[in-house]
Design a protein around this motif. Sequence first.
Motif, short mmCIF file in Angstrom:
data_model
loop_
_atom_site.label_atom_id
_atom_site.label_comp_id
_atom_site.label_asym_id
_atom_site.label_seq_id
_atom_site.Cartn_x
_atom_site.Cartn_y
_atom_site.Cartn_z
N LEU A 173 33.33 21.94 -58.76
CA LEU A 173 33.76 23.50 -59.00
C LEU A 173 33.87 23.97 -60.75
CD1 LEU A 173 36.31 24.61 -55.41
CD2 LEU A 173 33.86 25.60 -56.31
N ASP A 174 34.38 22.78 -60.81
CA ASP A 174 34.97 23.11 -62.99
C ASP A 174 33.20 23.59 -62.96
OD1 ASP A 174 37.61 22.82 -62.53
OD2 ASP A 174 37.28 20.27 -62.33
N LEU A 175 32.40 22.54 -62.54
CA LEU A 175 30.82 23.22 -63.16
C LEU A 175 31.07 24.54 -63.20
CD1 LEU A 175 28.23 20.68 -61.58
CD2 LEU A 175 29.28 20.71 -63.21
N ASN A 176 31.40 25.34 -62.75
CA ASN A 176 30.81 27.11 -62.62
C ASN A 176 32.00 27.62 -63.85
OD1 ASN A 176 29.79 27.81 -60.34
ND2 ASN A 176 31.47 27.49 -58.62
N GLU A 177 32.97 26.29 -64.67
CA GLU A 177 34.08 27.41 -65.48
C GLU A 177 32.50 27.96 -66.73
OE1 GLU A 177 37.48 26.51 -68.97
OE2 GLU A 177 37.43 25.44 -66.95
N PRO A 178 32.17 27.00 -67.10
CA PRO A 178 30.97 27.20 -68.14
C PRO A 178 29.89 28.31 -67.90
CG PRO A 178 30.25 25.47 -67.44
CD PRO A 178 31.79 25.40 -66.78
N LEU A 179 29.84 28.61 -66.25
CA LEU A 179 28.75 29.42 -66.71
C LEU A 179 29.46 30.52 -66.17
CD1 LEU A 179 27.38 27.45 -63.32
CD2 LEU A 179 25.95 28.37 -65.46
N TYR A 180 30.92 30.93 -66.13
CA TYR A 180 31.31 32.47 -66.20
C TYR A 180 31.11 32.56 -67.10
CZ TYR A 180 32.73 31.95 -60.63
OH TYR A 180 32.88 31.61 -59.89
N MET A 181 31.92 31.53 -68.28
CA MET A 181 31.77 31.54 -69.98
C MET A 181 30.57 32.45 -70.03
SD MET A 181 34.04 28.29 -71.18
CE MET A 181 33.70 28.64 -72.70
N PHE A 219 33.10 13.12 -66.78
CA PHE A 219 32.75 14.17 -68.03
C PHE A 219 31.86 15.11 -67.48
CE2 PHE A 219 34.67 10.11 -69.55
CZ PHE A 219 35.76 11.55 -70.84
N ALA A 220 30.73 14.93 -65.94
CA ALA A 220 30.33 16.21 -65.94
C ALA A 220 30.51 17.42 -65.89
CB ALA A 220 30.03 15.57 -63.91
#
Length: 137
Positions: free
Chosen positions: A118-126, A25-26
């Motif tokens: 790398l999935d942690l980047n998705e909310p940053l892109y949003m 869930f991170a």
Amino acid sequence: MDYEQFRARYQQVFDSIESQPAAHFAPSLAQLRAMAAAIQSPKDRRRAENQIATIGDVLSYDDEPPLSPAMVNAVRAHDRGSADAGTPAERIARAESATIEIGRIADTAGPAEQAAILDLNEPLYMLIMSLESAESR
């Protein structure tokens, strides 16, 4: 971002808690934090942050081993990148810097963990897209 969009994603994450280990869930928590930060209404933003804290409390009961050092560093980078202090331009720069740092961390992680980091980047892109959109208005 409006609260209902956040609420829909929050419910998906919350409903899947029992079927996955806490470490899974991170990225979802990072995404929820970014979504909450983009909510315009202070009241709704606070409510969203409280709901995220609830998920954190539930996950803390999980007896999974602790996160790897690479994941811990990536989550910290994400948290710095999604902080809501500063002007939109400052926030965009901070989020872009965090995506680069997360990429470097992923490059040093094991293959099994790279995608999750790398999935942690998705909310940053949003967040970046949301802030750029707000700046152009």
